[in-house]
Scaffold this motif. Sequence first.
Motif, PDB file in Angstrom:
ATOM      1  N   LEU A  16       0.765  -1.126   0.019  1.00  0.00           N
ATOM      2  CA  LEU A  16       0.115  -0.126   0.125  1.00  0.00           C
ATOM      3  C   LEU A  16       0.912   1.327  -0.288  1.00  0.00           C
ATOM      4  CD1 LEU A  16      -2.630   1.526   0.199  1.00  0.00           C
ATOM      5  CD2 LEU A  16      -2.839   1.126   2.709  1.00  0.00           C
ATOM      6  N   LEU A  17       0.877   2.049  -0.921  1.00  0.00           N
ATOM      7  CA  LEU A  17       1.417   3.199  -1.176  1.00  0.00           C
ATOM      8  C   LEU A  17       0.626   4.499  -1.129  1.00  0.00           C
ATOM      9  CD1 LEU A  17       2.731   0.862  -3.084  1.00  0.00           C
ATOM     10  CD2 LEU A  17       3.888   2.635  -4.346  1.00  0.00           C
ATOM     11  N   VAL A  18       1.201   5.583  -0.593  1.00  0.00           N
ATOM     12  CA  VAL A  18       0.511   6.789  -0.314  1.00  0.00           C
ATOM     13  C   VAL A  18       1.510   7.713  -1.190  1.00  0.00           C
ATOM     14  CG1 VAL A  18      -0.620   8.596   1.014  1.00  0.00           C
ATOM     15  CG2 VAL A  18      -0.637   6.060   1.540  1.00  0.00           C
ATOM     16  N   ALA A  19       1.049   8.367  -2.049  1.00  0.00           N
ATOM     17  CA  ALA A  19       1.863   9.215  -2.877  1.00  0.00           C
ATOM     18  C   ALA A  19       1.262  10.763  -2.587  1.00  0.00           C
ATOM     19  CB  ALA A  19       1.784   8.996  -4.336  1.00  0.00           C
ATOM     20  N   PHE A  20       2.070  11.678  -2.316  1.00  0.00           N
ATOM     21  CA  PHE A  20       2.002  12.959  -2.145  1.00  0.00           C
ATOM     22  C   PHE A  20       1.717  13.702  -3.702  1.00  0.00           C
ATOM     23  CE2 PHE A  20       3.318  17.380  -0.842  1.00  0.00           C
ATOM     24  CZ  PHE A  20       2.436  17.816   0.173  1.00  0.00           C
ATOM     25  N   VAL A  21       0.642  14.088  -4.050  1.00  0.00           N
ATOM     26  CA  VAL A  21       0.274  14.608  -5.571  1.00  0.00           C
ATOM     27  C   VAL A  21      -0.340  15.965  -5.266  1.00  0.00           C
ATOM     28  CG1 VAL A  21       0.249  12.097  -6.447  1.00  0.00           C
ATOM     29  CG2 VAL A  21      -1.655  13.537  -5.826  1.00  0.00           C
ATOM     30  N   SER A  22      -0.269  16.551  -6.527  1.00  0.00           N
ATOM     31  CA  SER A  22      -0.841  17.930  -6.671  1.00  0.00           C
ATOM     32  C   SER A  22      -2.119  17.556  -7.821  1.00  0.00           C
ATOM     33  CB  SER A  22      -0.109  19.090  -7.109  1.00  0.00           C
ATOM     34  OG  SER A  22       0.512  18.668  -8.147  1.00  0.00           O
ATOM     35  N   GLU A  23      -3.207  18.638  -7.870  1.00  0.00           N
ATOM     36  CA  GLU A  23      -3.892  18.556  -8.779  1.00  0.00           C
ATOM     37  C   GLU A  23      -3.600  19.120 -10.280  1.00  0.00           C
ATOM     38  OE1 GLU A  23      -7.760  20.506  -7.518  1.00  0.00           O
ATOM     39  OE2 GLU A  23      -8.045  18.950  -6.005  1.00  0.00           O
ATOM     40  N   ASP A  24      -2.570  19.750 -10.354  1.00  0.00           N
ATOM     41  CA  ASP A  24      -2.026  20.084 -11.471  1.00  0.00           C
ATOM     42  C   ASP A  24      -0.913  19.233 -11.936  1.00  0.00           C
ATOM     43  OD1 ASP A  24       0.099  21.039  -9.658  1.00  0.00           O
ATOM     44  OD2 ASP A  24      -0.152  23.037  -9.801  1.00  0.00           O
ATOM     45  N   ALA A  25       0.312  19.841 -12.678  1.00  0.00           N
ATOM     46  CA  ALA A  25       1.127  18.826 -13.064  1.00  0.00           C
ATOM     47  C   ALA A  25       2.412  18.962 -12.322  1.00  0.00           C
ATOM     48  CB  ALA A  25       1.379  18.922 -14.826  1.00  0.00           C
ATOM     49  N   ASP A  26       2.607  19.768 -11.337  1.00  0.00           N
ATOM     50  CA  ASP A  26       3.607  19.890 -10.554  1.00  0.00           C
ATOM     51  C   ASP A  26       4.333  18.658  -9.990  1.00  0.00           C
ATOM     52  OD1 ASP A  26       3.419  22.703 -11.166  1.00  0.00           O
ATOM     53  OD2 ASP A  26       2.988  23.381  -9.184  1.00  0.00           O
ATOM     54  N   LEU A  27       3.470  17.913  -9.593  1.00  0.00           N
ATOM     55  CA  LEU A  27       3.863  16.663  -8.912  1.00  0.00           C
ATOM     56  C   LEU A  27       3.526  15.264  -9.840  1.00  0.00           C
ATOM     57  CD1 LEU A  27       3.056  17.571  -5.095  1.00  0.00           C
ATOM     58  CD2 LEU A  27       5.451  18.010  -6.393  1.00  0.00           C
ATOM     59  N   ASP A  28       3.581  15.379 -10.920  1.00  0.00           N
ATOM     60  CA  ASP A  28       3.041  14.234 -11.765  1.00  0.00           C
ATOM     61  C   ASP A  28       4.366  13.423 -11.659  1.00  0.00           C
ATOM     62  OD1 ASP A  28       0.636  15.117 -12.188  1.00  0.00           O
ATOM     63  OD2 ASP A  28       1.002  15.476 -14.433  1.00  0.00           O
ATOM     64  N   HIS A  29       5.590  13.704 -11.371  1.00  0.00           N
ATOM     65  CA  HIS A  29       6.741  12.893 -11.332  1.00  0.00           C
ATOM     66  C   HIS A  29       6.683  11.934 -10.174  1.00  0.00           C
ATOM     67  CE1 HIS A  29       7.835  16.334  -9.092  1.00  0.00           C
ATOM     68  NE2 HIS A  29       8.719  15.433  -8.352  1.00  0.00           N
ATOM     69  N   VAL A  30       5.950  12.325  -8.896  1.00  0.00           N
ATOM     70  CA  VAL A  30       5.651  11.534  -7.781  1.00  0.00           C
ATOM     71  C   VAL A  30       4.389  10.493  -8.241  1.00  0.00           C
ATOM     72  CG1 VAL A  30       4.877  11.701  -5.325  1.00  0.00           C
ATOM     73  CG2 VAL A  30       6.258  13.371  -6.345  1.00  0.00           C
ATOM     74  N   ARG A  31       3.376  11.203  -8.942  1.00  0.00           N
ATOM     75  CA  ARG A  31       2.354  10.052  -9.377  1.00  0.00           C
ATOM     76  C   ARG A  31       2.880   9.206 -10.208  1.00  0.00           C
ATOM     77  NH1 ARG A  31      -1.017  12.114 -13.658  1.00  0.00           N
ATOM     78  NH2 ARG A  31       0.871  11.490 -14.592  1.00  0.00           N
ATOM     79  N   ASP A  32       3.563   9.542 -11.079  1.00  0.00           N
ATOM     80  CA  ASP A  32       4.037   8.653 -12.130  1.00  0.00           C
ATOM     81  C   ASP A  32       4.866   7.420 -11.378  1.00  0.00           C
ATOM     82  OD1 ASP A  32       2.862   9.886 -14.109  1.00  0.00           O
ATOM     83  OD2 ASP A  32       4.804  11.008 -14.793  1.00  0.00           O
ATOM     84  N   ALA A  33       5.703   7.799 -10.824  1.00  0.00           N
ATOM     85  CA  ALA A  33       6.654   6.745  -9.747  1.00  0.00           C
ATOM     86  C   ALA A  33       5.799   5.794  -8.967  1.00  0.00           C
ATOM     87  CB  ALA A  33       7.710   7.625  -8.818  1.00  0.00           C
ATOM     88  N   ALA A  34       4.808   6.399  -8.691  1.00  0.00           N
ATOM     89  CA  ALA A  34       3.744   5.745  -7.577  1.00  0.00           C
ATOM     90  C   ALA A  34       3.054   4.660  -8.277  1.00  0.00           C
ATOM     91  CB  ALA A  34       2.851   6.547  -6.642  1.00  0.00           C
ATOM     92  N   VAL A  35       2.467   5.033  -9.636  1.00  0.00           N
ATOM     93  CA  VAL A  35       1.704   4.231 -10.332  1.00  0.00           C
ATOM     94  C   VAL A  35       2.679   3.175 -10.799  1.00  0.00           C
ATOM     95  CG1 VAL A  35       0.588   4.083 -12.487  1.00  0.00           C
ATOM     96  CG2 VAL A  35       0.026   6.016 -10.817  1.00  0.00           C
ATOM     97  N   ASP A  36       3.671   3.372 -11.482  1.00  0.00           N
ATOM     98  CA  ASP A  36       4.761   2.355 -11.797  1.00  0.00           C
ATOM     99  C   ASP A  36       5.016   1.351 -10.634  1.00  0.00           C
ATOM    100  OD1 ASP A  36       6.648   1.341 -13.877  1.00  0.00           O
ATOM    101  OD2 ASP A  36       8.276   2.194 -12.466  1.00  0.00           O
ATOM    102  N   LEU A  37       5.450   1.791  -9.650  1.00  0.00           N
ATOM    103  CA  LEU A  37       5.885   0.946  -8.346  1.00  0.00           C
ATOM    104  C   LEU A  37       4.630   0.187  -8.178  1.00  0.00           C
ATOM    105  CD1 LEU A  37       8.085   0.057  -6.317  1.00  0.00           C
ATOM    106  CD2 LEU A  37       7.237   1.767  -4.980  1.00  0.00           C
ATOM    107  N   ALA A  38       3.445   0.653  -7.980  1.00  0.00           N
ATOM    108  CA  ALA A  38       2.356  -0.076  -7.646  1.00  0.00           C
ATOM    109  C   ALA A  38       2.001  -1.226  -8.583  1.00  0.00           C
ATOM    110  CB  ALA A  38       1.024   0.769  -7.536  1.00  0.00           C
ATOM    111  N   ARG A  39       2.145  -0.843  -9.970  1.00  0.00           N
ATOM    112  CA  ARG A  39       2.052  -1.699 -10.872  1.00  0.00           C
ATOM    113  C   ARG A  39       2.844  -2.903 -10.966  1.00  0.00           C
ATOM    114  NH1 ARG A  39       3.466   0.824 -15.017  1.00  0.00           N
ATOM    115  NH2 ARG A  39       1.668   1.984 -15.268  1.00  0.00           N
ATOM    116  N   ARG A  40       4.302  -2.735 -10.501  1.00  0.00           N
ATOM    117  CA  ARG A  40       5.356  -3.704 -10.484  1.00  0.00           C
ATOM    118  C   ARG A  40       5.108  -4.625  -9.373  1.00  0.00           C
ATOM    119  NH1 ARG A  40       9.544   0.285 -11.182  1.00  0.00           N
ATOM    120  NH2 ARG A  40       9.890  -0.137  -9.050  1.00  0.00           N
TER     121      ARG A  40
END
Length: 181
Positions: A16-40
Amino acid sequence: MTTDQQGGDAVAAARLLVAFVSEDADLDHVRDAAVDLARRNRARVILYDRDAASAFSDPLPNQWASQAEGAQFGDPLSDQELVKLGREPLARKVAAAREDGVDAWGWLPGEHGTDAMVDYARDRGADLLLLPAELDEPGLGERLKGETVAKAVEEAAETDPGLAVLLVAADGSTELAKGRL
């Protein structure tokens, strides 16, 4: 990925991962890493919206809302629930992660700060927090809101030694936060 062996084990074992994200694109790198790690890892990810907290209103219906309004929303929130709450940008991010085959959800915190995020993650049994690396050297705004890596690491160490904090740089590289593991 830049972690030591013990840190790498914590990341690989996260369910279970909790990722600190924003509604705009500022923190999309955190979202992308979290989604990739969750998928793996075949893990669940909760996208924790740093933009939701406000000193003036609750992001979710409270005890003054119409009868049973609060009962129609879960914890965590689905993309459909996020749309009902008027959080379409976060809903799109959750829906996109689900389309990629990830068990993705969202959350709208009522309080600012990475310590509040740690509390939320701990209460749900999370294994791993993902924070933007830039919060390791926060600006004045982030410090005033309590959005720092140091605060997250301190809170995690005090309340849940099993919770790891992973920093995600803008280029997508990751590093286990200092003082952890």
